[in-house]
Design a protein around this motif. Structure first.
Motif, mmCIF file in Angstrom:
data_model
loop_
_atom_site.group_PDB
_atom_site.id
_atom_site.type_symbol
_atom_site.label_atom_id
_atom_site.label_comp_id
_atom_site.label_asym_id
_atom_site.label_seq_id
_atom_site.Cartn_x
_atom_site.Cartn_y
_atom_site.Cartn_z
ATOM 1 N N LEU A 1 0.809 -1.215 0.000
ATOM 2 C CA LEU A 1 0.000 0.000 0.000
ATOM 3 C C LEU A 1 0.847 1.272 0.000
ATOM 4 C CD1 LEU A 1 -2.778 -1.020 2.560
ATOM 5 C CD2 LEU A 1 -3.091 -0.616 0.119
ATOM 6 N N ALA A 2 2.095 1.168 0.435
ATOM 7 C CA ALA A 2 2.953 2.355 0.518
ATOM 8 C C ALA A 2 3.239 2.909 -0.872
ATOM 9 C CB ALA A 2 4.260 2.003 1.219
ATOM 10 N N PRO A 3 3.249 4.224 -1.040
ATOM 11 C CA PRO A 3 3.563 4.825 -2.355
ATOM 12 C C PRO A 3 4.953 4.415 -2.829
ATOM 13 C CG PRO A 3 2.640 6.471 -0.853
ATOM 14 C CD PRO A 3 2.899 5.245 -0.036
ATOM 15 N N HIS A 4 5.106 4.276 -4.126
ATOM 16 C CA HIS A 4 6.364 3.793 -4.689
ATOM 17 C C HIS A 4 7.447 4.870 -4.610
ATOM 18 C CE1 HIS A 4 9.047 1.579 -7.368
ATOM 19 N NE2 HIS A 4 9.265 2.720 -7.996
ATOM 20 N N ASP A 5 8.587 4.481 -4.073
ATOM 21 C CA ASP A 5 9.804 5.292 -4.117
ATOM 22 C C ASP A 5 10.979 4.346 -3.885
ATOM 23 O OD1 ASP A 5 9.733 4.733 -1.402
ATOM 24 O OD2 ASP A 5 9.107 6.755 -0.812
ATOM 25 N N ASN A 6 12.162 4.884 -3.771
ATOM 26 C CA ASN A 6 13.334 4.026 -3.609
ATOM 27 C C ASN A 6 13.272 3.217 -2.321
ATOM 28 O OD1 ASN A 6 14.393 4.970 -5.995
ATOM 29 N ND2 ASN A 6 15.583 6.607 -5.024
ATOM 30 N N GLU A 7 12.855 3.860 -1.243
ATOM 31 C CA GLU A 7 12.775 3.158 0.045
ATOM 32 C C GLU A 7 11.730 2.046 -0.003
ATOM 33 O OE1 GLU A 7 12.091 4.164 4.809
ATOM 34 O OE2 GLU A 7 11.454 5.592 3.268
ATOM 35 N N GLN A 8 10.577 2.343 -0.605
ATOM 36 C CA GLN A 8 9.527 1.327 -0.697
ATOM 37 C C GLN A 8 9.965 0.160 -1.570
ATOM 38 O OE1 GLN A 8 7.528 0.500 -3.479
ATOM 39 N NE2 GLN A 8 5.914 -0.680 -2.448
ATOM 40 N N SER A 9 10.639 0.464 -2.668
ATOM 41 C CA SER A 9 11.100 -0.597 -3.563
ATOM 42 C C SER A 9 12.127 -1.496 -2.864
ATOM 43 C CB SER A 9 11.707 0.018 -4.820
ATOM 44 O OG SER A 9 12.203 -0.972 -5.682
ATOM 45 N N ASP A 10 13.037 -0.894 -2.118
ATOM 46 C CA ASP A 10 14.035 -1.679 -1.396
ATOM 47 C C ASP A 10 13.378 -2.554 -0.334
ATOM 48 O OD1 ASP A 10 16.881 -2.218 -0.474
ATOM 49 O OD2 ASP A 10 16.036 -1.315 1.338
ATOM 50 N N LEU A 11 12.445 -1.979 0.426
ATOM 51 C CA LEU A 11 11.765 -2.747 1.471
ATOM 52 C C LEU A 11 10.898 -3.841 0.872
ATOM 53 C CD1 LEU A 11 11.258 -3.066 4.484
ATOM 54 C CD2 LEU A 11 9.419 -1.391 4.305
ATOM 55 N N LEU A 12 10.294 -3.562 -0.270
ATOM 56 C CA LEU A 12 9.459 -4.554 -0.948
ATOM 57 C C LEU A 12 10.256 -5.808 -1.290
ATOM 58 C CD1 LEU A 12 6.595 -4.935 -2.334
ATOM 59 C CD2 LEU A 12 7.728 -4.222 -4.427
ATOM 60 N N HIS A 13 11.460 -5.625 -1.825
ATOM 61 C CA HIS A 13 12.281 -6.779 -2.194
ATOM 62 C C HIS A 13 12.835 -7.489 -0.958
ATOM 63 C CE1 HIS A 13 12.103 -4.798 -6.134
ATOM 64 N NE2 HIS A 13 12.441 -5.963 -6.641
ATOM 65 N N ARG A 14 13.111 -6.728 0.111
ATOM 66 C CA ARG A 14 13.586 -7.381 1.338
ATOM 67 C C ARG A 14 12.484 -8.204 1.988
ATOM 68 N NH1 ARG A 14 15.221 -3.733 5.375
ATOM 69 N NH2 ARG A 14 14.706 -1.861 4.200
ATOM 70 N N VAL A 15 11.258 -7.699 1.951
ATOM 71 C CA VAL A 15 10.128 -8.472 2.486
ATOM 72 C C VAL A 15 9.879 -9.697 1.625
ATOM 73 C CG1 VAL A 15 7.638 -8.413 2.927
ATOM 74 C CG2 VAL A 15 9.060 -6.466 3.573
ATOM 75 N N ASN A 16 10.043 -9.541 0.321
ATOM 76 C CA ASN A 16 9.840 -10.681 -0.582
ATOM 77 C C ASN A 16 10.868 -11.781 -0.339
ATOM 78 O OD1 ASN A 16 8.593 -11.959 -2.945
ATOM 79 N ND2 ASN A 16 10.540 -11.531 -3.948
ATOM 80 N N ALA A 17 12.054 -11.407 0.145
ATOM 81 C CA ALA A 17 13.110 -12.395 0.408
ATOM 82 C C ALA A 17 12.945 -13.074 1.767
ATOM 83 C CB ALA A 17 14.478 -11.715 0.339
ATOM 84 N N GLU A 18 11.931 -12.686 2.540
ATOM 85 C CA GLU A 18 11.703 -13.273 3.859
ATOM 86 C C GLU A 18 11.338 -14.749 3.719
ATOM 87 O OE1 GLU A 18 11.619 -14.147 7.451
ATOM 88 O OE2 GLU A 18 11.797 -11.975 7.195
ATOM 89 N N VAL A 19 12.091 -15.609 4.395
ATOM 90 C CA VAL A 19 11.886 -17.062 4.284
ATOM 91 C C VAL A 19 10.551 -17.474 4.887
ATOM 92 C CG1 VAL A 19 12.830 -19.310 4.916
ATOM 93 C CG2 VAL A 19 14.379 -17.433 4.344
ATOM 94 N N ARG A 20 10.140 -16.779 5.953
ATOM 95 C CA ARG A 20 8.925 -17.175 6.669
ATOM 96 C C ARG A 20 7.644 -16.848 5.918
ATOM 97 N NH1 ARG A 20 10.786 -14.460 12.277
ATOM 98 N NH2 ARG A 20 11.423 -12.881 10.752
ATOM 99 N N ASN A 21 7.756 -16.223 4.734
ATOM 100 C CA ASN A 21 6.555 -15.927 3.949
ATOM 101 C C ASN A 21 5.849 -17.190 3.479
ATOM 102 O OD1 ASN A 21 6.903 -13.189 4.211
ATOM 103 N ND2 ASN A 21 7.873 -12.909 2.212
ATOM 104 N N SER A 22 6.512 -18.329 3.583
ATOM 105 C CA SER A 22 5.882 -19.589 3.186
ATOM 106 C C SER A 22 4.664 -19.916 4.042
ATOM 107 C CB SER A 22 6.894 -20.741 3.273
ATOM 108 O OG SER A 22 7.426 -20.833 4.585
ATOM 109 N N SER A 23 4.575 -19.313 5.231
ATOM 110 C CA SER A 23 3.416 -19.555 6.100
ATOM 111 C C SER A 23 2.188 -18.790 5.620
ATOM 112 C CB SER A 23 3.741 -19.157 7.540
ATOM 113 O OG SER A 23 4.095 -17.788 7.627
ATOM 114 N N VAL A 24 2.375 -17.829 4.711
ATOM 115 C CA VAL A 24 1.250 -17.084 4.112
ATOM 116 C C VAL A 24 1.417 -17.129 2.598
ATOM 117 C CG1 VAL A 24 0.623 -15.597 6.044
ATOM 118 C CG2 VAL A 24 2.570 -14.968 4.632
ATOM 119 N N PRO A 25 1.189 -18.275 1.972
ATOM 120 C CA PRO A 25 1.536 -18.448 0.545
ATOM 121 C C PRO A 25 0.768 -17.530 -0.397
ATOM 122 C CG PRO A 25 0.222 -20.296 1.368
ATOM 123 C CD PRO A 25 0.597 -19.484 2.555
ATOM 124 N N LEU A 26 -0.534 -17.320 -0.144
ATOM 125 C CA LEU A 26 -1.315 -16.487 -1.057
ATOM 126 C C LEU A 26 -0.861 -15.032 -1.007
ATOM 127 C CD1 LEU A 26 -3.575 -16.944 -3.068
ATOM 128 C CD2 LEU A 26 -5.227 -16.282 -1.303
#
Length: 493
Positions: free
Chosen positions: A301-326
């Motif tokens: 939901l956060a507006p797109h900028d450099n900080e949001q893009s960096d955080l987006l990819h770091r959250v995507n790399a989170e291993v524990r996201n497998s517990s919320v697959p959808l």
């Protein structure tokens, strides 16, 4: 009032106090005022003789006599009188206030309790040495007003305390006070004051502490044993670390609500990441999944900028996201440069997203922000699609662009104009020709710099080729000439 230093008594009244205090207590059963007069006369002598111990005993005896007589108005009167005596000991006043605070639960009704509280607040007003007691009794008064439904009055009473400056108060208690102040301000919808108060809490206090190794524990124990042998005292018990998990979760819960109120989605995501870094949350699967979901939702939901893009990819790399697959699947769609059709996204992920309290496809009075966040998610999907189109197209017809974005011409122009204003993309719209240009025209200086760079690269290549040719010629001169075998045979003849 006397200084905080304890002076040597000019005369010891302990034996006289041992004699007269029991006599006064016996007399109080029939004549309360007579007993008080007797003790007040003794208190005057002990105070003038700088006998702190005896003065404290007499003052507490006066308080207990009033308590036993159930005469709370007389208790209030005597407490005020004793605190205003000339040269009264600060330590004695502090002890008396603490004892009176312990009697609040024994009051017969609420009005009596409020009168005793007001007396304590009057005695402690402006006195640093009883600032902690004043803060505690003020908190009790605030809770009473809150239970009566007077939240505004409760907030005003509690927020008058500047507990962050109370050095004698434990840090945990100070934090609890500030959290209560923030909570009351939020209940009164005074979010500005709540935000100001919340900044008085240092987040380092909630930082995750590394567990000590057995070697470190053994070393600390050895140091305590050596200290005990050196001083000749008993070994100090093992210090117990203060668990601030409850305070941390409460603090970030308040911060999340404040950020949600201002639609600061990036801040909400950061707060949830702090919550995730808590052992109690990591060890509870339900809390872990819920926190991961909210981290994903608010980073999207956060507006797109450099900080949001960096955080987006770091959250995507989170291993524990497998517990919320959808949710992880939705997150991944925002990390790849491909178009997402909003109708398909809403159909596939909508029911799951709206099952939480974050999104809602319809306006709801109970949670009006949920529908607003659903619309913001649609905006983020469209903005992602515009960035993808701008990446692959230099020019595109407006009709084709509206088809790619699943929008009409007006909405398409609105989104492109907003993103250009935010400097997210570069675009120009030729309305007569209905063509959108995403290629940024080159500046003459940039063209000249690019040509100069190309020429420099070309000259470098020519110099390299010349060097290689010269090298080959030199190698050819160094090698001996080879005479064919037939030529050698003819020469031999």
């Amino acid at each position: 009032m006397s200084e905080g230093l304890i002076r040597k008594p000019e005369k010891d009244y302990s034996k006289q106090a041992d004699k007269e205090i029991p006599e006064a207590e016996t007399l109080a059963k029939n004549d309360v005022h007579g007993a008080l007069e007797k003790l007040l006369d003794l208190e005057k002598h002990t105070r003038q003789a700088s006998d702190l111990a005896s003065t404290t005993r007499v003052m507490l005896a006066i308080v207990n006599i009033c308590r036993d007589a159930k005469d709370w108005s007389l208790l209030n009167e005597q407490v005020l009188l004793l605190s205003k005596k000339h040269g009264q000991f600060k330590q004695a006043v502090t002890k008396m206030v603490q004892v009176v605070m312990g009697l609040l639960d024994e009051t017969p009704d609420l009005d009596t309790k409020l009168s005793v509280i007001e007396t304590i607040r009057t005695v402690t007003d402006g006195k640093i040495y009883v600032e902690v007691e004043r803060a505690r009794v003020t908190r009790i008064l605030s809770n009473i007003r809150k239970s009566q439904g007077k939240n505004k009055e409760a907030a005003d009473i509690l927020c008058e305390l500047q507990v962050e400056t109370f050095g004698s108060m434990d840090r945990r208690e100070r934090t609890e006070f500030i959290l209560d102040q923030v909570s009351l301000c939020m209940e009164n919808r005074d979010f500005t004051q709540a935000l100001v108060l919340s900044r008085k809490i240092g987040t380092k206090y909630f930082a995750r502490r590394a567990k000590k190794t057995p070697e470190q524990l053994a070393k600390e124990k050895k140091q305590r044993e050596e200290e005990a042998r050196r001083t000749g005292e008993e070994e100090a018990p093992t210090p117990v670390e203060d668990d601030v998990t409850d305070l941390k979760l409460r603090y970030y819960e308040q911060q999340i609500e404040l950020s949600k109120n201002e639609n600061q989605y990036m801040e909400v995501c950061k707060h949830y990441r702090r919550v995730l870094d808590t052992p109690a949350v990591e060890d509870t699967p339900a809390l872990l999944s819920a926190t991961l979901q909210r981290i994903i939702y608010f980073v999207l939901l956060a507006p797109h900028d450099n900080e949001q893009s960096d955080l987006l990819h770091r959250v995507n790399a989170e291993v524990r996201n497998s517990s919320v697959p959808l949710d992880a699947q939705l997150l991944k769609l925002f990390t790849i440069p491909e178009l997402m059709r909003w109708p398909i996204v809403a159909q596939k992920f909508g029911p799951h997203l709206c099952s939480s309290d974050i999104f809602d496809v319809e306006k709801n009075e109970a949670s009006p922000k949920a529908y607003e966040r659903w619309q913001d998610l649609r905006k983020r999907v469209i903005e992602h699609n515009v960035r993808v189109v701008a990446k692959y197209y230099t020019r595109v017809h407006l009709a084709r662009l509206t088809q790619l974005l699943d929008l009409d011409e007006h909405e398409t122009e609105v989104y492109i104009s907003k993103m250009v204003t935010d400097k997210t993309i570069y675009a120009r719209i030729d309305r007569p020709a209905k063509i959108v240009t995403f290629a940024k025209p080159s500046n003459p200086d940039d063209v000249l710099n690019e040509w100069s760079s190309s020429m420099k690269s070309l000259l470098g290549l020519l110099e390299r080729v010349d060097h290689l040719i010269t090298k080959e010629e030199m190698m050819a001169r160094i090698q001996p000439s080879r005479i064919p075998k037939r030529a050698k045979a003819e020469k031999a003849r």
